[in-house]
Design a protein around this motif. Sequence first.
Motif, PDB file in Angstrom:
ATOM      1  N   TRP A  47       0.824  -1.203   0.000  1.00 32.26           N
ATOM      2  CA  TRP A  47       0.000   0.000   0.000  1.00 32.26           C
ATOM      3  C   TRP A  47       0.855   1.248   0.000  1.00 32.26           C
ATOM      4  O   TRP A  47       0.373   2.350  -0.168  1.00 32.26           O
ATOM      5  CB  TRP A  47      -0.925  -0.008   1.206  1.00 32.26           C
ATOM      6  N   THR A  48       2.128   1.077   0.273  1.00 32.08           N
ATOM      7  CA  THR A  48       3.025   2.217   0.155  1.00 32.08           C
ATOM      8  C   THR A  48       4.308   1.707  -0.463  1.00 32.08           C
ATOM      9  O   THR A  48       4.618   0.522  -0.373  1.00 32.08           O
ATOM     10  CB  THR A  48       3.282   2.889   1.524  1.00 32.08           C
ATOM     11  N   SER A  49       4.997   2.592  -1.154  1.00 30.75           N
ATOM     12  CA  SER A  49       6.221   2.156  -1.824  1.00 30.75           C
ATOM     13  C   SER A  49       7.195   3.312  -1.854  1.00 30.75           C
ATOM     14  O   SER A  49       6.836   4.451  -1.568  1.00 30.75           O
ATOM     15  CB  SER A  49       5.917   1.697  -3.245  1.00 30.75           C
ATOM     16  N   VAL A  59      11.112   8.763  -2.796  1.00 34.56           N
ATOM     17  CA  VAL A  59       9.802   9.381  -2.634  1.00 34.56           C
ATOM     18  C   VAL A  59       8.792   8.308  -2.252  1.00 34.56           C
ATOM     19  O   VAL A  59       8.575   7.354  -2.989  1.00 34.56           O
ATOM     20  CB  VAL A  59       9.357  10.079  -3.933  1.00 34.56           C
ATOM     21  N   ARG A  60       8.222   8.482  -1.081  1.00 30.09           N
ATOM     22  CA  ARG A  60       7.254   7.489  -0.644  1.00 30.09           C
ATOM     23  C   ARG A  60       5.908   7.751  -1.303  1.00 30.09           C
ATOM     24  O   ARG A  60       5.407   8.871  -1.277  1.00 30.09           O
ATOM     25  CB  ARG A  60       7.086   7.570   0.865  1.00 30.09           C
ATOM     26  N   LYS A  61       5.357   6.712  -1.904  1.00 31.98           N
ATOM     27  CA  LYS A  61       4.063   6.865  -2.561  1.00 31.98           C
ATOM     28  C   LYS A  61       3.020   6.128  -1.741  1.00 31.98           C
ATOM     29  O   LYS A  61       3.261   5.021  -1.262  1.00 31.98           O
ATOM     30  CB  LYS A  61       4.139   6.263  -3.969  1.00 31.98           C
ATOM     31  N   ASN A 125      -5.152   2.784   4.083  1.00 31.07           N
ATOM     32  CA  ASN A 125      -6.293   3.335   4.820  1.00 31.07           C
ATOM     33  C   ASN A 125      -5.804   4.185   5.982  1.00 31.07           C
ATOM     34  O   ASN A 125      -6.502   4.372   6.959  1.00 31.07           O
ATOM     35  CB  ASN A 125      -7.191   2.215   5.315  1.00 31.07           C
ATOM     36  N   MET A 126      -4.635   4.714   5.855  1.00 33.04           N
ATOM     37  CA  MET A 126      -3.979   5.531   6.883  1.00 33.04           C
ATOM     38  C   MET A 126      -4.104   4.862   8.243  1.00 33.04           C
ATOM     39  O   MET A 126      -4.300   5.522   9.266  1.00 33.04           O
ATOM     40  CB  MET A 126      -4.540   6.950   6.943  1.00 33.04           C
ATOM     41  N   CYS A 127      -3.986   3.543   8.220  1.00 32.44           N
ATOM     42  CA  CYS A 127      -4.084   2.771   9.454  1.00 32.44           C
ATOM     43  C   CYS A 127      -5.247   3.247  10.313  1.00 32.44           C
ATOM     44  O   CYS A 127      -5.080   3.593  11.487  1.00 32.44           O
ATOM     45  CB  CYS A 127      -2.779   2.840  10.240  1.00 32.44           C
ATOM     46  N   GLN A 136      -0.566   6.416  16.062  1.00 35.99           N
ATOM     47  CA  GLN A 136      -0.197   6.900  14.741  1.00 35.99           C
ATOM     48  C   GLN A 136      -0.012   5.720  13.782  1.00 35.99           C
ATOM     49  O   GLN A 136       0.173   4.583  14.223  1.00 35.99           O
ATOM     50  CB  GLN A 136       1.071   7.750  14.800  1.00 35.99           C
ATOM     51  N   PRO A 137      -0.085   5.987  12.488  1.00 33.27           N
ATOM     52  CA  PRO A 137       0.046   4.904  11.518  1.00 33.27           C
ATOM     53  C   PRO A 137       1.375   4.171  11.672  1.00 33.27           C
ATOM     54  O   PRO A 137       2.355   4.734  12.148  1.00 33.27           O
ATOM     55  CB  PRO A 137      -0.008   5.612  10.162  1.00 33.27           C
ATOM     56  N   ALA A 138       1.378   2.929  11.226  1.00 29.62           N
ATOM     57  CA  ALA A 138       2.570   2.095  11.376  1.00 29.62           C
ATOM     58  C   ALA A 138       3.760   2.671  10.626  1.00 29.62           C
ATOM     59  O   ALA A 138       4.896   2.622  11.101  1.00 29.62           O
ATOM     60  CB  ALA A 138       2.273   0.691  10.873  1.00 29.62           C
TER      61      ALA A 138
HETATM   62  S1  SF4 Z   1      -0.799   4.699   6.843  1.00 25.94           S
HETATM   63 FE1  SF4 Z   1      -0.895   2.511   7.337  1.00 25.94          FE
HETATM   64  S2  SF4 Z   1      -1.828   1.611   5.545  1.00 25.94           S
HETATM   65 FE2  SF4 Z   1      -1.117   3.624   4.914  1.00 25.94          FE
HETATM   66  S3  SF4 Z   1       0.944   3.360   4.117  1.00 25.94           S
HETATM   67 FE3  SF4 Z   1       1.160   3.826   6.260  1.00 25.94          FE
HETATM   68  S4  SF4 Z   1       1.234   1.824   7.286  1.00 25.94           S
HETATM   69 FE4  SF4 Z   1       0.394   1.489   5.233  1.00 25.94          FE
END
Ligand code: SF4
Lengths: 252, 621
Positions: A47-49, A59-61, A125-127, A136-138
């Motif tokens: 979900w992120t790269s 650049v994190r996407k 899903n923004m955790c 906070q998100p992971a």
């Molecule tokens: S907010 Fe959560 S789901 Fe989104 S990229 Fe970060 S760890 Fe992954």
Amino acid sequence: MSMAILTDITKCIGCFECVAACKTVNGHEADKPYVFHINDGLSAHNWTSIVQKPDKHFVRKQCRHCLDPACASACPVAALHQTSEGIVIYESHKCIGCRYCMIACPYGIPRYDWDKPVPYVQKCNMCYELVKHGKQPACTAACPTQATIFGERKELIAEAHRRIEEIPGKYINKVFGEFEVGGTSVLYISDIDLGFLSYVVIPGTKALPKTTATAMEAVLPTFFGVGAVMGGLHWLVRRRQKLQRENEGSEG
Amino acid sequence: MNRLDVFKSVLWTLTGLAVATAITRFIFGLGAVSNLSDSTPWGIWKGLSVVPGIALAAGGFVVTAVIYVLKREEFHRYAKVAVLIAFLGYLSAATALVVELGLPWLVWQPVIYWQFHSALFEVSWCVMLYLGVLLLEFLPVPLEETSWFAGLRRFLTKYKLVLVFLGIMISCLHQSSLGTLFLITPEKLHPLWYSALLPIEFLVSAIAVGPLVVILGVLVICYMYRKEADRKTLSKLAYLGFIVIVIYGVIRFVGLAVNGKLPMIFDGSWQSTVFLIEIALVLVIPIVLLGIRKLRYSQAGLAIACFSAVIGLGLNRANIAGVMLQVPGSQYYPTIYEVFVSLGIVAGAIIVFLFCVEHFKIWDVKWKDPRERPEYCPRFDLGSDVWLGSPGVTERVKYSLVFALSFALGFALMPQDRIESKGVEEITVQKARGGDTLFIDGNYDTFGTLFDHARHVDSLGQKESCVKCHHMNVPLDKESGCWECHSSMYTATDIFRHDWHASPNGADIACDVCHEPQQERQKASAKKCRDCHIDLYADNTADIPDTYLAVSYVDAMHILCVNCHRERAVADTTRVALAQCPACHTGPQPDYLKAEMRDELSRPAPNHVMMPPAVLQVKEE
Ligand code: SF4
Ligand code: SF4
Ligand code: SF4
């Protein structure tokens, strides 16, 4: 309260800790080089790269969590929708798999389980589960250099401008995501242009759902308008034919 | 074999292939049979089957509107055909949706989960409602054949006008909202097609071409069953289409002109070529052929005009819903299996159409005198124009056989490799970067270690060894790090040479430097390593908790030995040798090292760099 993520490209060292954290927290299986992937590292299992750019720019996407999300406005069953925290989440049990969200998203974020007989849409899903409980998100938690941080959108925008002003010339004078497509919750500051994050140039700062809004508001008026016009025509035609018949009758 | 037999055999073949593909798709997922991808989520199933299918079904509401609302009784004979075509058009669009949706068994969910901002929500409601309306509109026709449900039939016939009105209202809404679907993609849809007026363009063009589809249908039946087409009414109907096509053309070009896009038409890109073809098919040819009275009344002119308009409109919808909606970098072309399904659905619809033509009274056009060519339409009763009885047993057997064969053929043709690999690309294995020996410099400080790839391959089991390091469960295909096997090099250690620390020949440290004078001298109460050797810890390990552990071998190498050697060599020019490889690498070279490596390691470096970057360069060439 609108929550946001601010990523500072100049601080990212490309360690992939955020990617690994995301995979762990969401329990994603291993990725394979599927034919149906785009070359940006995002996939149904990522979900992120990290998109690598020249001169050690990483650049994190991830999903931008638009303030007025095109994906959510497109989804016919509201499987994608925005929470009060400004997070765009996905409820798989509602989804019918039309993939209109993938067409609509200006950043090309949603990905699909092309290899599964029961496929779902996949995106960050923004955790939400963590954020809902005040954590906070992971990914932001995992970042060793605080290149990507989590907070309230207003504060993060202020922080971004503070950093830009602090060392003039270090950054491009723009907070990416402050205004594009009506504003996004995932913001970037950077010393390289981040236009490539959407694979098509997005014109202007207008939120995409606004393009369909006029047409959608015209739905009910059109429905009854057409009915009324047709009814009127029908009545006129009938009346004319009746008059005609009467004329013929009186003549004959 | 007459032309009908050939035609029907082709149709059954296509249907068989499509069914085989659809079954494979449901078992193995969309990726197994289609080229759909994250960059092209909608392919020809949406672009050629769903969206154009619905557009071409517009004849139903247009013709019924003309007949029942505007009371043009002369077209009455085409009412049933028009409704049937519309019904089948929607049915085939719905069938295509079932194959192409990810979760088709949930297709009804818009009924319970409402989302008023979504154009697709509206489209799906309209499709469901209109399919119902069309079914009710058409139901009296098959019911005519039986005496059952007579009440229902009478009821439906009586309230026909209500159904017609509902049909018109829903259709107008829904043809236009198909255009609304693409308003949300201003950045992806090519500017020659994108327009704020898309909903109106969709509606008007559907109204224009709808009647032409009906005419084409009528002409096809006439051709297949050797009937005489009534050219006069057909041409009148075509004239209606002609007027709306002109309006459509005006809207389209005024829209382009107002937005200053006219020059793009001739900019020579392939998109502009496609645009010109589309315009020729949907506007120019029909307008010319239908505009000239003589051509309009000739069968060929009428047929070509309708065919061209139908293909043109299909192309227009396919362009908007697919071809021109692509993002850079996507290289979508449909697989043969996608084509099977798209064709098979059309074929299936035509089979049903022919079935209805043969079995129900949807038709009141005169036959050509069958006695002239008795073999072509043997089963129609001359007086009532009704098909006499169902096809003979031989015919049933024949088409079942054709279907079964093509169904089996379809399965045989399914892409085995693709299904087995589940769409995983094959990767060509390349040699280790930089030849057989890699120079690994984890922290980019030009000090590194040599990694002998060939030796790892040998000792880990030749061919089977690859996956031990090159597995792909780490993002972006990272290999296993050295530490995953050589973990002992990386973990902190609790080796503590107490004697050496206390011995006068060693560190020569007094007891109470580490132990509190009054306390029992124990490990637990002694100072920790890091209290003295703080410089042994890399910055980001500064927060390791208080333990008795000393730094790992790697950290010791990176910080303790190397840094210190280097600093001293710089500070004291007489001790340059300190920073050269042989300062530590005194023993015999391990025999697995290649000759040039040995040379490199035993040669005093010209300056104080321990691992001269020369190694790196040699190896990467
Ligand atoms: S907010 Fe959560 S789901 Fe989104 S990229 Fe970060 S760890 Fe992954
Ligand atoms: S970036 Fe795309 S997927 Fe994410 S919220 Fe915006 S429109 Fe939706
Ligand atoms: S694929 Fe699912 S989430 Fe996306 S628009 Fe369709 S129903 Fe909504």
